[in-house]
Design a protein around this motif. Structure first.
Motif, PDB file in Angstrom:
ATOM      1  N   VAL A 141       0.873  -1.177   0.000  1.00 60.22           N
ATOM      2  CA  VAL A 141       0.000   0.000   0.000  1.00 60.22           C
ATOM      3  C   VAL A 141       0.907   1.222   0.000  1.00 60.22           C
ATOM      4  O   VAL A 141       1.763   1.371   0.873  1.00 60.22           O
ATOM      5  N   ILE A 142       0.734   2.092  -1.003  1.00 55.36           N
ATOM      6  CA  ILE A 142       1.586   3.261  -1.120  1.00 55.36           C
ATOM      7  C   ILE A 142       0.753   4.522  -0.928  1.00 55.36           C
ATOM      8  O   ILE A 142      -0.483   4.483  -0.952  1.00 55.36           O
ATOM      9  N   VAL A 143       1.445   5.649  -0.752  1.00 59.81           N
ATOM     10  CA  VAL A 143       0.755   6.892  -0.401  1.00 59.81           C
ATOM     11  C   VAL A 143      -0.232   7.309  -1.482  1.00 59.81           C
ATOM     12  O   VAL A 143      -1.339   7.763  -1.197  1.00 59.81           O
ATOM     13  N   ARG A 144       0.115   7.146  -2.766  1.00 58.29           N
ATOM     14  CA  ARG A 144      -0.804   7.599  -3.810  1.00 58.29           C
ATOM     15  C   ARG A 144      -2.073   6.762  -3.891  1.00 58.29           C
ATOM     16  O   ARG A 144      -3.007   7.136  -4.608  1.00 58.29           O
ATOM     17  N   ASP A 145      -2.124   5.639  -3.182  1.00 58.22           N
ATOM     18  CA  ASP A 145      -3.394   4.896  -3.107  1.00 58.22           C
ATOM     19  C   ASP A 145      -4.507   5.783  -2.566  1.00 58.22           C
ATOM     20  O   ASP A 145      -5.678   5.585  -2.884  1.00 58.22           O
ATOM     21  N   MET A 146      -4.153   6.768  -1.736  1.00 62.89           N
ATOM     22  CA  MET A 146      -5.170   7.673  -1.185  1.00 62.89           C
ATOM     23  C   MET A 146      -5.855   8.502  -2.258  1.00 62.89           C
ATOM     24  O   MET A 146      -6.952   9.010  -2.057  1.00 62.89           O
ATOM     25  N   THR A 147      -5.196   8.669  -3.414  1.00 61.85           N
ATOM     26  CA  THR A 147      -5.752   9.506  -4.474  1.00 61.85           C
ATOM     27  C   THR A 147      -6.670   8.726  -5.410  1.00 61.85           C
ATOM     28  O   THR A 147      -7.360   9.334  -6.233  1.00 61.85           O
ATOM     29  N   LEU A 148      -6.680   7.393  -5.325  1.00 64.02           N
ATOM     30  CA  LEU A 148      -7.398   6.558  -6.288  1.00 64.02           C
ATOM     31  C   LEU A 148      -8.724   6.093  -5.713  1.00 64.02           C
ATOM     32  O   LEU A 148      -8.770   5.498  -4.631  1.00 64.02           O
ATOM     33  N   GLU A 149      -9.793   6.333  -6.445  1.00 62.75           N
ATOM     34  CA  GLU A 149     -11.123   5.939  -5.978  1.00 62.75           C
ATOM     35  C   GLU A 149     -11.203   4.425  -5.753  1.00 62.75           C
ATOM     36  O   GLU A 149     -11.776   3.966  -4.768  1.00 62.75           O
ATOM     37  N   GLU A 150     -10.611   3.651  -6.657  1.00 65.37           N
ATOM     38  CA  GLU A 150     -10.654   2.192  -6.510  1.00 65.37           C
ATOM     39  C   GLU A 150      -9.891   1.749  -5.270  1.00 65.37           C
ATOM     40  O   GLU A 150     -10.355   0.879  -4.527  1.00 65.37           O
ATOM     41  N   SER A 151      -8.734   2.345  -5.023  1.00 66.50           N
ATOM     42  CA  SER A 151      -7.956   1.974  -3.833  1.00 66.50           C
ATOM     43  C   SER A 151      -8.709   2.332  -2.555  1.00 66.50           C
ATOM     44  O   SER A 151      -8.665   1.589  -1.569  1.00 66.50           O
ATOM     45  N   ARG A 152      -9.389   3.474  -2.556  1.00 63.46           N
ATOM     46  CA  ARG A 152     -10.165   3.848  -1.365  1.00 63.46           C
ATOM     47  C   ARG A 152     -11.304   2.868  -1.121  1.00 63.46           C
ATOM     48  O   ARG A 152     -11.579   2.488   0.028  1.00 63.46           O
ATOM     49  N   ALA A 153     -11.987   2.436  -2.200  1.00 63.20           N
ATOM     50  CA  ALA A 153     -13.056   1.443  -2.052  1.00 63.20           C
ATOM     51  C   ALA A 153     -12.493   0.123  -1.550  1.00 63.20           C
ATOM     52  O   ALA A 153     -13.086  -0.543  -0.689  1.00 63.20           O
ATOM     53  N   THR A 154     -11.333  -0.259  -2.079  1.00 62.54           N
ATOM     54  CA  THR A 154     -10.676  -1.495  -1.642  1.00 62.54           C
ATOM     55  C   THR A 154     -10.345  -1.444  -0.166  1.00 62.54           C
ATOM     56  O   THR A 154     -10.632  -2.376   0.605  1.00 62.54           O
ATOM     57  N   MET A 155      -9.719  -0.339   0.259  1.00 61.23           N
ATOM     58  CA  MET A 155      -9.270  -0.255   1.647  1.00 61.23           C
ATOM     59  C   MET A 155     -10.454  -0.218   2.599  1.00 61.23           C
ATOM     60  O   MET A 155     -10.416  -0.822   3.681  1.00 61.23           O
ATOM     61  N   SER A 156     -11.505   0.482   2.228  1.00 59.66           N
ATOM     62  CA  SER A 156     -12.701   0.532   3.067  1.00 59.66           C
ATOM     63  C   SER A 156     -13.286  -0.867   3.241  1.00 59.66           C
ATOM     64  O   SER A 156     -13.679  -1.252   4.349  1.00 59.66           O
ATOM     65  N   TRP A 157     -13.330  -1.627   2.148  1.00 63.72           N
ATOM     66  CA  TRP A 157     -13.888  -2.983   2.238  1.00 63.72           C
ATOM     67  C   TRP A 157     -12.966  -3.898   3.043  1.00 63.72           C
ATOM     68  O   TRP A 157     -13.434  -4.699   3.868  1.00 63.72           O
ATOM     69  N   LEU A 158     -11.652  -3.794   2.838  1.00 62.54           N
ATOM     70  CA  LEU A 158     -10.719  -4.634   3.591  1.00 62.54           C
ATOM     71  C   LEU A 158     -10.815  -4.366   5.088  1.00 62.54           C
ATOM     72  O   LEU A 158     -10.719  -5.295   5.908  1.00 62.54           O
ATOM     73  N   ALA A 159     -11.005  -3.102   5.452  1.00 64.14           N
ATOM     74  CA  ALA A 159     -11.154  -2.778   6.875  1.00 64.14           C
ATOM     75  C   ALA A 159     -12.390  -3.450   7.447  1.00 64.14           C
ATOM     76  O   ALA A 159     -12.367  -3.985   8.568  1.00 64.14           O
ATOM     77  N   ALA A 160     -13.470  -3.430   6.684  1.00 61.20           N
ATOM     78  CA  ALA A 160     -14.698  -4.101   7.148  1.00 61.20           C
ATOM     79  C   ALA A 160     -14.481  -5.606   7.241  1.00 61.20           C
ATOM     80  O   ALA A 160     -14.950  -6.263   8.183  1.00 61.20           O
ATOM     81  N   ALA A 161     -13.762  -6.172   6.271  1.00 66.71           N
ATOM     82  CA  ALA A 161     -13.517  -7.614   6.272  1.00 66.71           C
ATOM     83  C   ALA A 161     -12.678  -8.046   7.461  1.00 66.71           C
ATOM     84  O   ALA A 161     -12.775  -9.192   7.922  1.00 66.71           O
ATOM     85  N   ALA A 162     -11.829  -7.156   7.986  1.00 68.09           N
ATOM     86  CA  ALA A 162     -10.947  -7.492   9.104  1.00 68.09           C
ATOM     87  C   ALA A 162     -11.668  -7.487  10.447  1.00 68.09           C
ATOM     88  O   ALA A 162     -11.130  -7.979  11.445  1.00 68.09           O
ATOM     89  N   MET A 163     -12.857  -6.926  10.486  1.00 58.63           N
ATOM     90  CA  MET A 163     -13.582  -6.845  11.749  1.00 58.63           C
ATOM     91  C   MET A 163     -14.204  -8.200  12.087  1.00 58.63           C
ATOM     92  O   MET A 163     -14.765  -8.869  11.216  1.00 58.63           O
ATOM     93  N   PRO A 164     -14.096  -8.626  13.330  1.00 59.29           N
ATOM     94  CA  PRO A 164     -14.677  -9.910  13.728  1.00 59.29           C
ATOM     95  C   PRO A 164     -16.183  -9.949  13.458  1.00 59.29           C
ATOM     96  O   PRO A 164     -16.893  -8.975  13.680  1.00 59.29           O
ATOM     97  N   ASP A 165     -16.630 -11.123  12.954  1.00 54.47           N
ATOM     98  CA  ASP A 165     -18.064 -11.368  12.730  1.00 54.47           C
ATOM     99  C   ASP A 165     -18.695 -10.395  11.739  1.00 54.47           C
ATOM    100  O   ASP A 165     -19.911 -10.174  11.765  1.00 54.47           O
ATOM    101  N   SER A 166     -17.863  -9.780  10.867  1.00 54.79           N
ATOM    102  CA  SER A 166     -18.447  -8.888   9.863  1.00 54.79           C
ATOM    103  C   SER A 166     -19.091  -9.714   8.753  1.00 54.79           C
ATOM    104  O   SER A 166     -18.687 -10.844   8.469  1.00 54.79           O
ATOM    105  N   HIS A 167     -20.102  -9.159   8.124  1.00 52.05           N
ATOM    106  CA  HIS A 167     -20.833  -9.860   7.062  1.00 52.05           C
ATOM    107  C   HIS A 167     -20.614  -9.105   5.752  1.00 52.05           C
ATOM    108  O   HIS A 167     -21.520  -8.474   5.223  1.00 52.05           O
TER     109      HIS A 167
END
Length: 491
Positions: free
Chosen positions: A349-375
C-alpha cells in the motif's frame, strides 16, 4: 532607407582633457548607430532590428541623433548603451511594438560626449552594464535577484540567484499554477525534476538573453521545520511537517507526499477568505510501512480536531477547514484496521493509493472484512433460480475469493468456512456457510477487473460489492488467473 540598421560610425577614444589637445588613444572601440532628421521635433525611430543590433554588440555602442537645421549648423545628441538604456531596449523588445521613438530630450547633448567616452573606455563597461541591467530587468519579475558572471577554463556561466525560487516560473493559466503547486507541496525529492519541466517567465529570459550562456538559475526554498499536533476529544497525534510556500499558497509538507495547503487571502463573495486543502501527491510511491507516523496522524484527524502548527509563531486551525482531509483520514483508519487480516503484511500500500477511488473502495472494504463477525460477503448464495428445498445439500469446506485492486497489486481475500454445497439435478447451484472461520490475503501482480469495486469471483459470474450491496457485474469472470469460488466435499 527602410532596412537601415547596424553601426554607422566606429571610433577610438582620444583621452585628452579637451578637444583642443591631442592625447593618448584608448584601445576601446566605440560604435554608434546614427539617425538624422530634419523634423522640428527632432524625432527619430528605432526599429526592433536596430535594438537587437545594439544589444548584440560585444563592445561599447550607442545611439546618435543628428538634427539637421537648414538655416544653421546641425545638432548632435547621443546616448551610450549603459544599464539604463539596456533595460529600456529590452523592455521595448519584450513588448509587441514595432518601433520606438526618441527625441533630443531623451539623449545627451554632444558636448558631453567626452566624459561619457571615458565611461565607455573603462574596463568591463559592457559586461557590467549588462549585468546591472539584467538585475534591474529581473527584479520586478522575481523580486530581489543577484546575477554573477563566472569564468573558468570552459568559458562563461551566468549565475542568477533569487530569494524566491518559485518566481522564475510562469503562472499564466490553471495548468501552470497546478504544476507549480505540485512542485511546491508534492514529494520534496521530486521538486527539482518538476521545476525543470516548468516554463520560465518570458520577461525574465528577455532580460537575461544578452548575458553569457549558459544560465544557472538558483534560489531559495523555505522549508522550515514545523512540529504539528492534531488533537480532539478522541485522539491526539504529533507529526513533523515542513512549512513552505510560493506566491499563491503556503502550507505544511510531509516527505511522503502529503501536505496541508492554505491559499493567500483572496476576495470571494465580498469577503476575504483562505482556501485550505489536503494534498496527496499522485506520484508518491512511498510505502505506508515507512511512514507510520503520518498514518497515525491522519487516523487522528476528526471533524472536531484542531491542528497546532509550531514554528516562529504558533498557528491553530480547525481540521474541518481542509477540503479532502476526510478522505485521507478515512483511508488511514481503514488501512490500520486492515492490518488484522492474515497475510496483509505482504500487501503493498503506497501513499498515492489515497488519491485513487478504486484503492479507497478497496481499503474501506478490507477494513470491514478485518472486523470480527463482519458480514461483508454472503453466507448463502444461489447461482440458479431454484429453491434450497429442491436441491441436494452436501457438506463441504467452502472457499470464496474476493478480488480487489490497489495502485500496484491485486489483492485476493479468501473466505473459508464449513457449510453445504447445493446441487440441482446433479449440477452445483449454490452454497451456504454457517460462519467464515478464516480470511486470508494473497497478493497478485495487478490485473484488470470488471469494476472498481471489490468482486466475488464465482467462475460463471462476478458479483460486485458496493456499500454492502451485491450485484452481477459480468457473466464471465476471466482474470487470466485461476481465481474462483471453490469447495472440497467432505467424505
Amino acid at each position: 532607407m527602410e532596412h537601415d540598421f547596424g553601426f554607422d560610425f566606429l571610433c577610438q577614444i582620444d583621452m585628452a582633457k579637451s578637444l583642443a589637445q591631442l592625447g593618448q588613444i584608448s584601445g576601446a572601440i566605440v560604435g554608434f548607430s546614427v539617425r538624422s532628421t530634419i523634423k522640428a521635433s527632432g524625432k527619430i525611430k528605432v526599429t526592433r532590428a536596430d535594438a537587437e543590433c545594439l544589444l548584440a554588440a560585444k563592445f561599447p555602442v550607442g545611439l546618435a541623433l543628428v538634427k539637421v537645421n537648414e538655416e544653421g549648423p546641425g545638432e548632435v545628441f547621443f546616448r551610450l548603451l549603459d544599464e539604463e538604456f539596456t533595460v529600456e531596449l529590452c523592455s521595448f523588445l519584450a513588448s509587441k511594438k514595432g518601433v520606438k521613438h526618441f527625441v533630443p530630450g531623451d539623449l545627451l547633448p554632444g558636448v558631453e560626449i567626452q566624459e561619457e567616452m571615458k565611461r565607455a573606455s573603462a574596463s568591463g563597461f559592457v559586461e557590467r552594464s549588462r549585468l546591472i541591467a539584467a538585475e534591474k530587468f529581473a527584479a520586478p519579475i522575481v523580486g530581489d535577484v543577484h546575477i554573477q558572471i563566472r569564468r573558468d577554463s570552459d568559458g562563461h556561466t551566468t549565475l542568477v540567484t533569487a530569494l524566491d525560487l518559485y518566481k522564475y516560473f510562469e503562472q499564466r493559466n490553471d495548468s501552470d499554477r497546478r504544476a507549480l503547486h505540485l512542485a511546491t507541496f508534492g514529494v520534496p525529492r521530486l521538486r527539482n525534476k518538476r521545476l525543470r519541466s516548468l516554463a520560465l517567465k518570458e520577461g525574465l529570459m528577455g532580460g537575461l538573453a544578452r548575458l553569457p550562456q549558459p544560465y544557472v538559475l538558483a534560489g531559495f526554498v523555505m522549508d522550515e521545520p514545523s512540529p504539528t499536533r492534531v488533537g480532539g476529544p478522541t485522539a491526539t497525534a504529533d507529526l513533523l511537517l515542513f512549512r513552505t510556500g510560493n506566491e499563491h499558497h503556503f502550507g505544511y509538507v510531509h516527505e511522503a507526499g502529503f501536505a496541508l495547503t492554505i491559499s493567500r487571502r483572496k476576495k470571494q463573495d465580498g469577503q476575504y477568505v483562505h482556501e485550505m486543502h489536503a494534498l496527496v501527491d499522485e506520484e508518491s510511491d512511498s510505502d505506508w510501512a515507512d511512514h507510520l507516523d503520518l498514518l497515525k496522524f491522519l487516523d487522528a484527524c476528526r471533524p472536531d480536531s484542531e491542528f497546532t502548527f509550531r514554528g516562529d509563531r504558533e498557528i491553530v486551525l480547525e481540521a474541518a477547514y481542509f477540503e479532502g482531509l476526510g478522505k485521507c483520514s478515512n483511508f488511514a483508519s481503514a488501512l490500520l484496521q486492515s492490518r488484522f487480516l492474515t497475510g496483509f503484511e505482504n500487501v503493498p500500500v503506497i501513499v498515492r493509493d489515497m488519491t485513487l477511488e478504486e484503492s479507497r473502495a478497496t481499503m474501506s472494504w478490507l477494513a470491514a472484512a478485518a472486523m470480527p463477525d463482519s458480514h461483508v460477503i454472503p453466507r448463502k448464495l444461489m447461482t440458479m433460480n431454484v429453491e434450497e428445498g429442491d436441491c441436494e445439500a452436501r457438506d463441504a469446506l467452502i472457499e470464496v475469493p474476493v478480488v480487489c485492486n490497489l495502485a500496484e497489486a491485486s489483492v485476493v481475500v479468501w473466505f473459508s468456512g464449513k457449510g453445504s454445497v447445493f446441487f440441482y439435478e446433479g449440477e452445483p447451484c449454490g452454497f451456504k456457510v454457517r460462519a467464515y472461520e478464516s480470511r486470508e490475503v494473497e497478493v497478485w501482480e495487478k490485473f484488470a477487473k470488471n469494476s472498481t469495486f471489490p468482486e466475488i469471483s464465482l467462475g460463471i459470474a462476478t458479483l460486485t460489492i458496493q456499500n454492502g450491496v451485491f450485484a452481477v457485474a459480468s457473466e464471465n469472470a476471466l482474470y487470466g488467473h485461476d481465481i474462483h469460488l471453490a469447495w472440497r466435499l467432505e467424505d
